[in-house]
Design a protein around this motif. Structure first.
Motif, short mmCIF file in Angstrom:
data_model
loop_
_atom_site.label_atom_id
_atom_site.label_comp_id
_atom_site.label_asym_id
_atom_site.label_seq_id
_atom_site.Cartn_x
_atom_site.Cartn_y
_atom_site.Cartn_z
N PRO A 287 90.77 43.19 37.10
CA PRO A 287 90.01 43.34 36.74
C PRO A 287 90.89 43.84 35.34
O PRO A 287 92.21 44.90 35.39
CB PRO A 287 89.23 44.74 37.19
N SER A 288 90.03 43.88 33.88
CA SER A 288 90.96 43.98 32.71
C SER A 288 90.68 45.43 32.68
O SER A 288 89.93 46.54 33.18
CB SER A 288 90.36 43.31 31.52
N GLU A 289 91.59 46.97 31.68
CA GLU A 289 91.38 48.30 32.04
C GLU A 289 90.80 48.50 30.71
O GLU A 289 90.60 49.23 30.80
CB GLU A 289 93.11 47.92 31.17
N ASP A 297 92.57 37.23 30.21
CA ASP A 297 93.60 36.76 29.55
C ASP A 297 94.38 35.59 31.07
O ASP A 297 94.18 35.99 32.31
CB ASP A 297 94.95 37.54 29.52
N PHE A 298 95.18 35.32 31.08
CA PHE A 298 95.87 34.18 32.24
C PHE A 298 97.46 34.38 32.11
O PHE A 298 97.96 34.40 31.55
CB PHE A 298 95.66 32.71 32.48
N SER A 299 97.91 35.44 33.05
CA SER A 299 99.85 35.14 33.05
C SER A 299 100.44 34.99 34.22
O SER A 299 99.94 35.27 35.13
CB SER A 299 99.47 37.10 32.91
N LYS A 300 101.09 34.24 34.30
CA LYS A 300 101.99 33.74 34.68
C LYS A 300 103.23 34.54 34.82
O LYS A 300 103.93 35.09 34.68
CB LYS A 300 102.51 32.28 35.14
N TYR A 301 103.78 34.92 36.92
CA TYR A 301 104.54 35.10 37.30
C TYR A 301 105.45 34.91 38.73
O TYR A 301 105.31 33.88 38.80
CB TYR A 301 104.86 36.88 37.92
N TRP A 302 106.76 35.53 38.54
CA TRP A 302 107.40 34.21 39.51
C TRP A 302 107.18 32.53 39.55
O TRP A 302 106.57 31.98 40.87
CB TRP A 302 107.44 34.93 40.90
N CYS A 303 107.11 32.24 38.42
CA CYS A 303 107.40 30.80 38.02
C CYS A 303 106.55 30.22 38.92
O CYS A 303 106.09 28.99 39.38
CB CYS A 303 108.81 29.99 39.18
N GLY A 304 104.53 30.59 38.68
CA GLY A 304 103.56 29.97 39.46
C GLY A 304 103.32 30.87 40.57
O GLY A 304 102.63 30.33 40.83
N PHE A 305 104.44 31.31 41.48
CA PHE A 305 104.21 32.01 42.47
C PHE A 305 102.89 33.17 42.43
O PHE A 305 102.96 33.74 43.61
CB PHE A 305 104.79 31.80 43.22
N ARG A 310 92.72 38.26 34.51
CA ARG A 310 92.23 39.44 34.09
C ARG A 310 90.92 39.26 33.29
O ARG A 310 91.43 38.49 32.56
CB ARG A 310 93.44 40.45 33.31
N LEU A 311 89.97 39.68 33.79
CA LEU A 311 88.70 39.63 33.69
C LEU A 311 87.85 40.59 33.26
O LEU A 311 88.06 41.63 34.10
CB LEU A 311 87.83 39.42 34.42
N ALA A 363 88.71 42.14 44.32
CA ALA A 363 89.25 42.13 42.94
C ALA A 363 89.52 43.50 42.36
O ALA A 363 90.29 43.99 41.70
CB ALA A 363 89.60 40.87 42.52
N GLY A 364 87.57 43.77 42.26
CA GLY A 364 87.67 44.97 41.25
C GLY A 364 86.10 44.05 40.24
O GLY A 364 86.33 45.21 39.46
N VAL A 365 86.49 43.19 39.79
CA VAL A 365 85.63 42.31 38.79
C VAL A 365 84.38 42.27 39.28
O VAL A 365 83.67 42.49 37.94
CB VAL A 365 86.56 40.65 38.74
#
Length: 452
Positions: A287-289, A297-305, A310-311, A363-365
C-alpha cells in the motif's frame, strides 16, 4: 410580478414563523433562466450501467439536499425536522436566522446559487421558497457535521440518530450523492455569518467518513486538504471528497472515443497479468504511504527479483459502494482527469479470480468489510465492466508492469517460480534432488582426488 417572485408575504419580523412553515409555494408561470452548465448536474438513468440499481445508489434514501429530490414523499420525515435542527444549530437566535435569510435572499446571491443547478429544477421555485430550501439544507448539513467532529451539542444524535442507526447510515450516504448537493460556498457563508462551525470540521468530516482508510491520521490529512483549497474552492461536498483523493485538478485533453477504442481493442489491456500472476515474476504489492490516488509506482530491486508495485489503499464496504459510484459519476460529468474511475479500472484488470483478491488483500492494498472474497470479486465485476480509464499515470504504470511480465514470463526461472507457487512441496522435492545430485558429485570428486 418579477422573476421568481412569490405571492405570499413574509414580514421581516415573522421570518422565523415562515421558516418553520410549509414549503408548498411554487411559481405557476416561472420565468426561464439563462441556461448554463450546471456545477451540480443531474444524472440520467441512461448514463448508469444496467448492472447498477439507479434508485439504490444515486437517489437519496433519507434526506434531500438541494432541489433535485425536494418534496419526495419518502424524504418528508427528515424535511419536517430541518427547521428544528436549524434553530438548534443557531442556539435559538432568531436575529441570526433573519440575517442569514436576508443575505441568501439577495438577488445576486440567489442568481449565483441557482446557477449551480440545472435550470428546469430550480425555475419552478420562487425566490422565497428556494432561499428557504438553501438555508434549511445548509444549516442541516452544518449541524450534522458539527457534533460528528466533537462540536456543537449532542442532542441530534442522542434523540434521533443513535436511536435509528439505519437512518443515520442512510443520511451519511445521502450527503455524498452527486444529485444531492448544495454549493460549498453556501456552507462557508452560513458557517461564517452564524459563527457556528469552522471549515476544518468540514474537512475532518470527509476523512472521518472512511476511517478504515483515512482514520490513521485524520487531523493531518484534514489540515493538508485545507491547504490545498486555499486557491481552489470545491463546488460541493462530493467534489471535496474527490479532491481528498485526487492529486490534482487537471483537465483531461484526450479524445474520449479514441481512449475507449484503445482500451477496448488494445491487446495489452486484454492480456494484462493479474495480481496472482505477477507474483510469478517476483512483483510484490504494497500500500502507498499516502491516500492520494496519484501515489502509485513500480520499483525494481535486486536485478528484478524483488520488484514492488505500490498502490493507494482502498476500503470496501456496503456504505462505500454508493460513494464510489457517485465519485465515478462526478468524473463522468466532469472534464477533469478521472482518477477514481481509472484506479477502479486498474484494480479490475488485476483482479480476475479469488486468488487475485487474496493477494491484494494480504498486501494491504484492499481492505474488505463485504464478508467474503467472492463479494469483492463481484463488487469489481459489477461496477467496472463498462468503465473507461482517463488517466496517463495508470497507463504508464500498466505499461511498465506489462513490459516486466513479458520479459520474464517465457524464461525457465519463471517456470520454476510458477511451479513452486503452484505446488511448493513438488518444488522442494525437485530442489532436494538437485542438492543430493550436487553433494554426490562433490563426494565423488574428493574421493577420486584423495586417491591420487
Amino acid at each position: 410580478m418579477s422573476e421568481h417572485e412569490c405571492s405570499i408575504e413574509i414580514p421581516d419580523d415573522n421570518i422565523v414563523d415562515w421558516i418553520i412553515g410549509s414549503l408548498s409555494d411554487v411559481d405557476a408561470n416561472p420565468t426561464p433562466q439563462q441556461s448554463s452548465a450546471a456545477k451540480i448536474p443531474r444524472l440520467s438513468r441512461s448514463m448508469v450501467s444496467e448492472k447498477l440499481d439507479y434508485d439504490k445508489y444515486f437517489v437519496p434514501q433519507a434526506v434531500s439536499i438541494g432541489p433535485y429530490y425536494f418534496g419526495q414523499p419518502k424524504l418528508q420525515m427528515m424535511q419536517k425536522r430541518k427547521p428544528f435542527y436549524t434553530m438548534r444549530l443557531l442556539s435559538g437566535n432568531k436575529e441570526t436566522l433573519r440575517s442569514l435569510y436576508n443575505k441568501l435572499a439577495e438577488p445576486d446571491m440567489l442568481k449565483d446559487l441557482r446557477s449551480f443547478y440545472e435550470e428546469s429544477s430550480t425555475s419552478k421555485y420562487c425566490d422565497k421558497v428556494f432561499t428557504k430550501m438553501m438555508l434549511l439544507d445548509s444549516c442541516f448539513l452544518l449541524y450534522y457535521i458539527n457534533p460528528v467532529n466533537g462540536g456543537g451539542d449532542s442532542f441530534f444524535f442522542r434523540h434521533w440518530f443513535i436511536e435509528s442507526g439505519e437512518e443515520h447510515c442512510f443520511v451519511r450516504q445521502d450527503l455524498f450523492l452527486l444529485q444531492n448537493q448544495i454549493p460549498f460556498k453556501l456552507l462557508k457563508l452560513v458557517a461564517s455569518l452564524a459563527d457556528i462551525c469552522d471549515l476544518y470540521r468540514i474537512y475532518r468530516f470527509i476523512f472521518d467518513y472512511q476511517p478504515a482508510v483515512f482514520g490513521r491520521d485524520a487531523d493531518k490529512l484534514a489540515r493538508s486538504l485545507e491547504s490545498k483549497l486555499i486557491d481552489t474552492e470545491p463546488d460541493h461536498l462530493l467534489q471535496l471528497l474527490h479532491r481528498a483523493r485526487a492529486p490534482n485538478y487537471r483537465s483531461y485533453k484526450g479524445p474520449m472515443n479514441a481512449a475507449k477504442e484503445y482500451y477496448n481493442n488494445n491487446s495489452k489491456t486484454i492480456s494484462f497479468p493479474t495480481a496472482n500472476q505477477l507474483l510469478d515474476v517476483w512483483i510484490r504489492f504494497q500500500p502507498s504511504e499516502t491516500i492520494s490516488l496519484g501515489h502509485c509506482d513500480f520499483s525494481k530491486y535486486w536485478c528484478g527479483f524483488s520488484d514492488v508495485v505500490r498502490l493507494p489503499p482502498i476500503s470496501l464496504s456496503t456504505t462505500f459502494k454508493p460513494k464510489l459510484l457517485n465519485l465515478i459519476a462526478y468524473e463522468t460529468c466532469s472534464d477533469k482527469e478521472a482518477w477514481v474511475t481509472s484506479y477502479v479500472c486498474l484494480l479490475h484488470s488485476l483482479i480476475r479470480n479469488l486468488e487475485d483478491v487474496k493477494v491484494l488483500r494480504k498486501a494491504g492494498v484492499l481492505t474488505s468489510h463485504l464478508g467474503s472474497d467472492n463479494q469483492v470479486l463481484d463488487f469489481f465485476n459489477e461496477i467496472a465492466t463498462d468503465l473507461v480509464p482517463r488517466n496517463s499515470t495508470y497507463t504508464d504504470l500498466m505499461d511498465k508492469i506489462q513490459s516486466h511480465y513479458e520479459d520474464w514470463s517465457n524464461t525457465s526461472i519463471f517456470e520454476l517460480r510458477h511451479e513452486y507457487r503452484k505446488s511448493p512441496w513438488k518444488y522442494i522435492s525437485l530442489l532436494g534432488a538437485f542438492l543430493a545430485l550436487f553433494l554426490t558429485a562433490v563426494q565423488t570428486y574428493f574421493t577420486v582426488w584423495s586417491r591420487n
